[in-house]
Design an enzyme around this catalytic site. Structure first.
Site, PDB file in Angstrom:
ATOM      1  N   GLN A  12      66.995  38.175  28.990  1.00 38.77           N
ATOM      2  CA  GLN A  12      66.420  36.840  29.202  1.00 38.77           C
ATOM      3  C   GLN A  12      64.989  36.740  28.660  1.00 38.77           C
ATOM      4  O   GLN A  12      64.517  35.652  28.330  1.00 38.77           O
ATOM      5  CB  GLN A  12      66.405  36.482  30.699  1.00 38.77           C
ATOM      6  N   ASP A  66      63.727  35.285  42.834  1.00 39.71           N
ATOM      7  CA  ASP A  66      64.974  34.589  43.175  1.00 39.71           C
ATOM      8  C   ASP A  66      65.103  34.365  44.671  1.00 39.71           C
ATOM      9  O   ASP A  66      65.827  33.476  45.119  1.00 39.71           O
ATOM     10  CB  ASP A  66      66.169  35.387  42.664  1.00 39.71           C
ATOM     11  N   ALA A 119      66.468  30.753  39.446  1.00 40.10           N
ATOM     12  CA  ALA A 119      66.711  30.258  40.800  1.00 40.10           C
ATOM     13  C   ALA A 119      66.605  28.731  40.952  1.00 40.10           C
ATOM     14  O   ALA A 119      67.543  28.082  41.443  1.00 40.10           O
ATOM     15  CB  ALA A 119      65.786  30.988  41.764  1.00 40.10           C
ATOM     16  N   ASN A 162      63.611  39.946  42.512  1.00 40.69           N
ATOM     17  CA  ASN A 162      63.561  39.327  41.189  1.00 40.69           C
ATOM     18  C   ASN A 162      64.391  40.186  40.244  1.00 40.69           C
ATOM     19  O   ASN A 162      64.941  41.223  40.632  1.00 40.69           O
ATOM     20  CB  ASN A 162      62.114  39.187  40.704  1.00 40.69           C
ATOM     21  N   LYS A 163      64.487  39.756  39.012  1.00 40.58           N
ATOM     22  CA  LYS A 163      65.322  40.425  38.006  1.00 40.58           C
ATOM     23  C   LYS A 163      65.103  41.933  38.005  1.00 40.58           C
ATOM     24  O   LYS A 163      63.964  42.399  38.113  1.00 40.58           O
ATOM     25  CB  LYS A 163      65.000  39.823  36.629  1.00 40.58           C
ATOM     26  N   ARG A 167      76.658  32.602  42.831  1.00 45.02           N
ATOM     27  CA  ARG A 167      75.701  33.701  42.645  1.00 45.02           C
ATOM     28  C   ARG A 167      75.047  33.981  44.000  1.00 45.02           C
ATOM     29  O   ARG A 167      74.635  33.046  44.689  1.00 45.02           O
ATOM     30  CB  ARG A 167      74.643  33.336  41.583  1.00 45.02           C
TER      31      ARG A 167
HETATM   32  O1  MRU Z   1      69.849  36.286  36.509  1.00 48.25           O
HETATM   33  P1  MRU Z   1      68.885  35.179  36.199  1.00 48.25           P
HETATM   34  O2  MRU Z   1      68.615  35.014  34.749  1.00 48.25           O
HETATM   35  O3  MRU Z   1      69.281  33.900  36.892  1.00 48.25           O
HETATM   36  O4  MRU Z   1      67.543  35.687  36.874  1.00 48.25           O
HETATM   37  C1  MRU Z   1      66.375  34.904  36.788  1.00 48.25           C
HETATM   38  C2  MRU Z   1      65.190  35.560  37.339  1.00 48.25           C
HETATM   39  O5  MRU Z   1      65.225  36.676  37.828  1.00 48.25           O
HETATM   40  C3  MRU Z   1      63.924  34.747  37.383  1.00 48.25           C
HETATM   41  O6  MRU Z   1      62.802  35.561  37.248  1.00 48.25           O
HETATM   42  C4  MRU Z   1      63.875  34.035  38.739  1.00 48.25           C
HETATM   43  O7  MRU Z   1      65.011  33.247  38.919  1.00 48.25           O
HETATM   44  C5  MRU Z   1      62.701  33.209  38.897  1.00 48.25           C
HETATM   45  S1  MRU Z   1      62.957  31.760  37.999  1.00 48.25           S
HETATM   46  C6  MRU Z   1      61.816  30.608  38.080  1.00 48.25           C
END
Ligand code: MRU
Length: 364
Positions: free
Chosen positions: A202, A243, A55, A253-254, A90
Site C-alpha cells: 500500500q 485501524d 479504516a 495498524n498495518k 474485515r
Molecule cells: O489493510 P488496509 O490497507 O485496509 O490497512 C490500512 C492501514 O493499516 C491504515 O494505516 C489504517 O487504516 C489507517 S487509515 C487512515
C-alpha cells in the site's frame, strides 16, 4: 485531493443519485478505474477484496452498503442481515463496526417508507464528517511538522510513514498524510519516506501515488530500510495511521508498524499516530484484545504488478509449496507512541489523556 490535477474523493454517489462509485484501489497505481456499487453484495465484496481499504473508507463504504441493502428491502430483518454481512468483511478496523452501528441506530426507529432517504442522508454525513475530521487532524499535525521545520531553520523535514493512511484510506485528506499535505501547502520543505508495506504494498502503490499527484517529494524504501534511515539521522518524525485504537492508547495498524515504533524509540525519533474518533474502541482496555486479520497466504507468496509491456499481472515470488502466514496488522503499545493526533488535538497515548480529550467517554 487531486489525481492528474482533478479533484477526487474516494467514494461518491453516481449521477443516478443512488448508485455508489469508488476508485478501485486494487489496480492503482497503474490504472485509474472507477467501480460502481449497486447492491449490498457489491459493497461487501469491495471491502473484503480491498477495492476500498483503510479504516475510515471501509466505514464510509459500509454506510452506503446499508443504503443499497435498504433500497431492496426496508424491513428490520433485511437491515440486520445487511449489517451482519458488512461486519464480517474485515475484522480489525473498528470504523467498520462504528459506521454500521451509526446506520442501524439512525434508521431503526423510523417508518420503513422513510428508511432509504434517511440512510442516504446519514451515509453522506458520515463521509462529510470524515473529510472535516481528517482536515482537522491535519491542522493539529501541521503544528508538529512546523515546529520541526522551525527547529531546523527551514531545512527539509523528513517524515516516515507506513502503509497508506492517506486520502485513499479515508474520504479525503487522509489521517497520517493530512498534516503532510497541509505542511506542503503551507510552504514547509518536507520529504516523505514511504515504506513499501509488504505484502500488498500500500505504501509503494498508494501512498507514493498520492504524494506524487500532490507534488510532495517522497522516496519509497523497503520495509526493512526504516531502521537504517532513522540511524542515519534522516528521519525527523514518523506519522502513521491506525485501524483500531484501544482506550489505553495501544494502536493496531498495518503489519510492520510496531517494528518502526521500536526503531523510532531506539533512535529518539518522535512516533505519532493520526486517528479520527471513529477509530477508538472504548470497549477495549488493551490493544492486545484487538482481533488481527489474517489474510490469504497467496498475498505473501505472489505479487501483482505491471510488466514492461504494460500488462497487469500476478507473479509467484516464493518457493512453491512453502507455507506462508499473512498477518495483516500488529499492535504498537501506547508506551512507544509519542502522541495521538486526533481531530480534537494531540494527546498522550494513554487512557487518561484520551478520556480527557473525549470526556463523553470518561465513564466507559
Ligand atoms: O489493510 P488496509 O490497507 O485496509 O490497512 C490500512 C492501514 O493499516 C491504515 O494505516 C489504517 O487504516 C489507517 S487509515 C487512515
Amino acid at each position: 485531493m487531486r489525481i492528474d490535477g482533478k479533484a477526487y474523493r474516494t467514494i461518491w454517489l453516481a449521477d443516478d443519485g443512488w448508485g455508489v462509485e469508488i476508485i478501485d484501489q486494487t489496480v492503482l497505481p497503474h490504472r485509474l478505474e472507477i467501480a460502481r456499487l449497486s447492491e449490498l453484495e457489491d459493497a461487501a465484496v469491495a471491502i473484503a477484496d480491498m477495492q476500498v481499504r483503510g479504516a475510515p473508507l471501509i466505514g464510509a463504504t459500509a454506510a452506503y452498503g446499508v443504503c443499497l441493502a435498504l433500497r431492496q428491502d426496508q424491513s428490520d430483518e433485511a437491515l440486520d442481515r445487511a449489517c451482519e454481512r458488512l461486519a464480517m468483511t474485515r475484522p480489525t478496523a473498528i470504523n467498520l463496526r462504528w459506521a454500521i452501528e451509526e446506520m442501524r441506530d439512525t434508521v431503526r426507529n423510523i417508518p420503513h417508507s422513510e428508511r432509504v432517504a434517511v440512510a442516504y442522508e446519514r451515509a453522506a454525513e458520515i463521509c462529510q464528517q470524515d473529510v472535516e475530521t481528517c482536515r482537522r487532524i491535519g491542522e493539529h499535525g501541521l503544528e508538529l511538522i512546523a515546529e520541526h521545520s522551525r527547529r531546523k531553520g527551514g531545512e527539509t523535514v523528513n517524515v516516515l510513514t507506513h502503509c497508506n493512511a492517506g486520502w485513499l484510506a479515508t474520504v479525503d485528506w487522509g489521517t497520517a498524510t493530512s498534516p503532510i499535505y497541509q505542511a506542503h501547502e503551507a510552504g514547509i520543505d518536507i520529504h516523505v519516506w514511504v515504506d513499501e508495506t509488504r505484502p500488498r504494498n500500500q505504501g509503494a502503490a498508494l501512498t507514493a501515488f498520492e504524494l506524487g499527484h500532490q507534488g510532495v517529494p517522497h522516496t519509497i524504501i523497503t520495509d526493512n530500510a526504516g531502521g537504517h534511515v532513522m540511524q542515519n539521522g534522516d528521519v525527523d518524525l514518523c506519522i502513521v495511521g491506525t485501524d483500531r485504537t484501544a482506550s489505553n492508547g495501544d494502536v493496531a495498524n498495518k503489519i510492520g508498524t510496531y517494528l518502526k515504533a521500536l526503531a523510532a524509540r531506539d533512535n529518539g525519533i518522535p512516533f505519532y499516530v493520526a486517528l479520527p474518533h471513529s477509530t477508538i474502541d472504548w470497549s477495549l482496555d488493551s490493544g492486545f484484545e484487538i482481533p488481527i486479520e489474517e489474510r490469504d497466504p497467496e498475498e505473501v507468496t505472489h505479487v501483482w504488478g505491471k510488466t514492461d509491456e504494460g500488462a497487469f499481472t500476478r507473479v509467484e515470488i516464493a518457493a512453491p509449496g512453502s507455507a506462508a502466514a499473512n498477518y495483516a496488522f500488529d499492535v504498537t503499545p501506547g508506551r512507544l507512541v509519542t502522541g495521538l493526533i486526533t481531530e480534537r488535538g494531540v494527546c498522550e497515548a494513554s487512557s487518561a489523556a484520551l478520556r480527557e480529550l473525549y470526556p463523553e467517554h470518561a465513564d466507559g
